[in-house]
Design a protein around this motif. Structure first.
Motif, PDB file in Angstrom:
ATOM      1  N   GLU A   1      -6.501  -5.152  -9.159  1.00 54.55           N
ATOM      2  CA  GLU A   1      -5.218  -5.326  -9.836  1.00 54.55           C
ATOM      3  C   GLU A   1      -5.318  -5.054 -11.333  1.00 54.55           C
ATOM      4  N   ALA A   2      -6.365  -5.570 -11.972  1.00 54.92           N
ATOM      5  CA  ALA A   2      -6.455  -5.503 -13.434  1.00 54.92           C
ATOM      6  C   ALA A   2      -7.003  -4.174 -13.944  1.00 54.92           C
TER       7      ALA A   2
ATOM      8  N   ARG B   1       1.797  -3.642  -3.513  1.00 61.70           N
ATOM      9  CA  ARG B   1       0.446  -3.333  -3.952  1.00 61.70           C
ATOM     10  C   ARG B   1      -0.592  -4.350  -3.471  1.00 61.70           C
ATOM     11  N   LEU B   2      -0.295  -5.653  -3.519  1.00 62.85           N
ATOM     12  CA  LEU B   2      -1.288  -6.644  -3.102  1.00 62.85           C
ATOM     13  C   LEU B   2      -1.623  -6.541  -1.612  1.00 62.85           C
TER      14      LEU B   2
ATOM     15  N   PHE C   1      -3.791  -3.507  -1.281  1.00 63.67           N
ATOM     16  CA  PHE C   1      -5.133  -3.763  -1.814  1.00 63.67           C
ATOM     17  C   PHE C   1      -5.975  -4.539  -0.807  1.00 63.67           C
TER      18      PHE C   1
ATOM     19  N   ILE D   1     -10.342  -8.510  -5.673  1.00 66.79           N
ATOM     20  CA  ILE D   1      -8.894  -8.312  -5.785  1.00 66.79           C
ATOM     21  C   ILE D   1      -8.478  -8.252  -7.251  1.00 66.79           C
TER      22      ILE D   1
ATOM     23  N   ALA E   1      -6.131  -0.209 -10.491  1.00 66.16           N
ATOM     24  CA  ALA E   1      -4.746   0.246 -10.339  1.00 66.16           C
ATOM     25  C   ALA E   1      -4.164   0.800 -11.629  1.00 66.16           C
ATOM     26  N   ARG E   2      -4.922   0.721 -12.735  1.00 66.63           N
ATOM     27  CA  ARG E   2      -4.411   1.142 -14.039  1.00 66.63           C
ATOM     28  C   ARG E   2      -5.257   2.234 -14.687  1.00 66.63           C
TER      29      ARG E   2
ATOM     30  N   ARG F   1      -3.364   5.000  -6.661  1.00 66.97           N
ATOM     31  CA  ARG F   1      -2.544   4.089  -7.470  1.00 66.97           C
ATOM     32  C   ARG F   1      -1.121   4.585  -7.695  1.00 66.97           C
TER      33      ARG F   1
ATOM     34  N   ASP G   1       4.882  -0.782  -6.236  1.00 68.65           N
ATOM     35  CA  ASP G   1       4.552  -2.044  -6.906  1.00 68.65           C
ATOM     36  C   ASP G   1       4.792  -3.250  -6.008  1.00 68.65           C
TER      37      ASP G   1
ATOM     38  N   ASN H   1     -12.388  -0.042  -5.565  1.00 71.77           N
ATOM     39  CA  ASN H   1     -11.891   0.452  -6.848  1.00 71.77           C
ATOM     40  C   ASN H   1     -11.588   1.945  -6.787  1.00 71.77           C
TER      41      ASN H   1
END
Length: 228
Positions: free
Chosen positions: A116-117, A68-69, A72, A112, A120-121, A60, A65, A53
């Motif tokens: 993502e949720a 990103r996966l 990660f 993961i 990254a935000r 980030r 985009d 994290n």
């Protein structure tokens, strides 16, 4: 509500990855036949969540985009590799017991998913706290389930604590039931499913009662306001 308090509440209870999201069930059910095994895997998962994290939040704005996966997964895999090699070096016997489930942390959907949720935000501070709380929530379920299965299966708690804490912990084992012949089902995968189901059911009962109490309080407050 304080956003940091909300993160703590989400990770430990409201959105617990093991009890609500039901993620990471493969290692959760496979290695929780003792408290120490569950604690060992839980600590590795906490370190992975916090570190991944943190790095993902820090990077980030530099991660495109469309990639990103894969990025990660690469970050998570690198962290898990470091943890695996460290466990092999300093906790070798515990590492042998946990086996393939250490590298399989890479595929844990909860890690993961948080990357993502949330990571990254959000900025680094909230991302680190989110990883810690989600990891602690997952670890708590591992330890509780491991304690249930160990107690019912062999009548002890904290057996083989020396695998994690060294020779000083050889006397940590607690024999709860003397001359206990054991209950094999509790130590087998079906016992893990049953134990997890009971914990989830208990959480749902507690949530239902809390919700009922909150509804009653709101109705009482509304009645007082109307009468006044």
């Amino acid at each position: 509500m304080n956003p940091y308090y909300q993160i703590v509440k989400e990770g430990l209870w409201k959105n617990n990855p093991a009890l609500v999201q039901l993620l990471g069930l493969c290692p959760l059910l496979a290695v929780t036949n003792t408290v120490i095994n569950g604690l060992g895997l839980g600590l590795a998962t906490i370190l992975t969540l916090v570190a991944s994290n943190g790095f993902i939040s820090l990077l980030r704005n530099q991660i495109p985009d469309e990639a990103r996966l894969p990025v990660f997964v690469m970050i998570i895999a690198s962290i898990v590799t470091i943890i695996e090699l460290s466990m092999n070096a300093w906790f070798h016997d515990l590492y042998l017991i946990l086996g393939i489930f250490i590298p399989l942390i890479v595929t844990n959907c909860s890690i993961i998913g948080r990357a993502e949720a949330f990571a990254a935000r959000n900025s680094v501070g909230p991302a680190l706290l989110d990883g810690l709380m989600m990891g602690l929530g997952f670890t708590a379920v591992l330890v509780v389930l491991g304690g249930m299965r160990e107690l019912i299966g062999q009548g002890t708690l904290f057996s083989q604590a020396e695998l994690m804490f060294g020779d000083v912990a050889k006397n940590f084992s607690i024999t709860v039931i003397d001359d206990y012949r054991g209950f094999l089902l509790a130590l087998l995968p079906p016992g893990a499913f049953i134990g997890l189901g009971l914990i989830v059911a208990l959480k749902n009962v507690i949530d239902a009662r809390l919700s009922k109490q909150q509804t009653a309080q709101v109705e009482a407050t509304a009645e007082v306001a109307t009468s006044s």
